[in-house]
Scaffold this active site. Structure first.
Site, mmCIF file in Angstrom:
data_model
loop_
_atom_site.group_PDB
_atom_site.id
_atom_site.type_symbol
_atom_site.label_atom_id
_atom_site.label_comp_id
_atom_site.label_asym_id
_atom_site.label_seq_id
_atom_site.Cartn_x
_atom_site.Cartn_y
_atom_site.Cartn_z
ATOM 1 C CB THR A 135 -10.416 -10.062 15.369
ATOM 2 O OG1 THR A 135 -11.663 -8.798 15.618
ATOM 3 C CG2 THR A 135 -10.977 -11.421 15.918
ATOM 4 C CE1 TYR B 133 -15.746 -21.580 13.869
ATOM 5 C CE2 TYR B 133 -16.783 -20.751 15.937
ATOM 6 C CZ TYR B 133 -16.825 -21.400 14.573
ATOM 7 O OH TYR B 133 -18.233 -21.917 14.990
ATOM 8 C CE LYS C 108 -7.598 -16.403 17.067
ATOM 9 N NZ LYS C 108 -8.849 -16.744 17.673
ATOM 10 C CG ASP D 268 -13.912 -8.473 31.165
ATOM 11 O OD1 ASP D 268 -13.994 -8.419 29.115
ATOM 12 O OD2 ASP D 268 -14.019 -7.529 31.107
ATOM 13 C CG LEU D 269 -14.204 -13.509 25.988
ATOM 14 C CD1 LEU D 269 -13.593 -13.608 24.581
ATOM 15 C CD2 LEU D 269 -13.857 -14.600 27.012
ATOM 16 C CG ASP E 284 -5.594 -16.764 7.004
ATOM 17 O OD1 ASP E 284 -6.490 -15.729 8.152
ATOM 18 O OD2 ASP E 284 -4.919 -15.223 6.753
ATOM 19 C CE1 TYR F 101 -6.463 -12.305 15.937
ATOM 20 C CE2 TYR F 101 -5.500 -12.914 13.321
ATOM 21 C CZ TYR F 101 -7.054 -13.233 14.671
ATOM 22 O OH TYR F 101 -7.678 -13.854 14.433
#
Length: 307
Positions: free
Chosen positions: A63, A100, A136, A37-38, A103, A132
């Protein structure tokens, strides 16, 4: 080689589960959420310590770009803290991490003096404009700071015939509506998850061919743009989806008319970059991987539907 693959129920993870199996002499461990579980950093750390992988491939991420504006802490945990833990643990093992990114780490303002858009390179300054993108970027920075063997692969506008994405939404709406209004002032390259997975597998194969050398990472490790070739906007992408779907007879009726609208006509909680164009020259020069034109990748993605 023992590979720990996260996010196998997502678009890229699902595709990787298939392409990685084509490699010889690999054990692929793809835990489900109950085992990994992240949102639970302690569980993730313990799992890595138990498995002791040679390679972690991490396509899993938070995401939901708009939802992240209201769930910043959860997005930070999954996109920022978990990659940091992965990097720390894989460094202890002496393995490597393929992660991953997006952009959206850029603000989308890069342009020439005449106002035309210029593709971002890996050396350009990051400046995310939404939660987001900020989370990232935090993940990227943590991986780099760990000094583990790593690849950070920045991709954009990911789609496939699996899960939830723009392609599947357009195909569904095509059978429901006569007209679609799609934003036409955000530019980038739609990137097929199937190509991402195959290109990643090619890179892993190159490392294996080099006998999984630690020195290989000194030459090839780092950050890479990882998108299809060419440029379009969301309206252009939708129009090409309709054109190809119509040719392949994937629609139940005539394709709807697709009209372009400015993003101001479609407000969202999270700001989007105007320019999401990424140059993949470094990917080609280092690994010999030439990304396909985005239209060709779309055709390859749709082909199995027609069979």
């Amino acid at each position: 080689m023992r590979i720990l693959l996260t996010g196998s129920t997502g678009q890229v993870g699902n595709a990787l589960l298939s392409t990685l199996q084509r490699l010889d002499h690999n054990e692929i461990i793809a835990p489900q959420r109950a085992q990994m579980d992240l949102s639970n950093p302690d569980q993730v750390r313990q799992l890595i310590q138990d498995i002791k992988p040679d390679l972690i491939i991490n396509p899993a991420a938070y995401t939901a770009v708009d939802k992240a504006e209201a769930e910043a802490n959860l997005a930070q945990t999954i996109n920022g803290d978990i990659p940091s833990i992965m990097a720390e643990e894989i460094k202890k093992i002496g393995g490597a991490l393929i992660h991953y990114s997006t952009d959206y780490v850029f603000d989308g303002s890069k342009h020439a003096e005449d106002g035309s858009l210029i593709a971002y390179t890996e050396e350009d300054q990051t400046a995310p404009i939404n939660v987001y993108g900020k989370t990232k970027l935090a993940g990227e920075q943590a991986i780099i700071a760990s000094n583990c063997n790593h690849l950070i692969l920045r991709t954009s506008w990911v789609y496939s015939t699996f899960g939830k994405n723009f392609l599947l939404t357009m195909l569904r709406l095509a059978n429901e509506r006569e007209e679609l209004k799609i934003v036409n002032d955000q530019w980038g390259a739609p990137t097929w998850a199937g190509w991402i997975a195959q290109a990643t597998t090619d890179i892993v194969s190159q490392w294996q061919t080099a006998s999984m050398s630690q020195d290989w990472w000194k030459e090839y490790g780092g950050t890479y743009n990882f998108t299809s070739g060419g440029t379009t906007n969301w309206c252009g992408f939708a129009q090409e989806i309709m054109r190809q779907a119509d040719v392949k007879r994937l629609l139940k009726k005539n394709a709807p008319v697709v009209l372009g609208i400015p993003s101001t006509d479609y407000p969202t909680p999270a700001k989007r970059p105007v320019n999401s164009i990424l140059s993949s020259d470094k990917l080609r020069d280092k690994f010999g991987i030439q990304p396909p034109a985005w239209q060709d990748a779309l055709a390859a993605c749709l082909e199995p539907i027609n069979n």
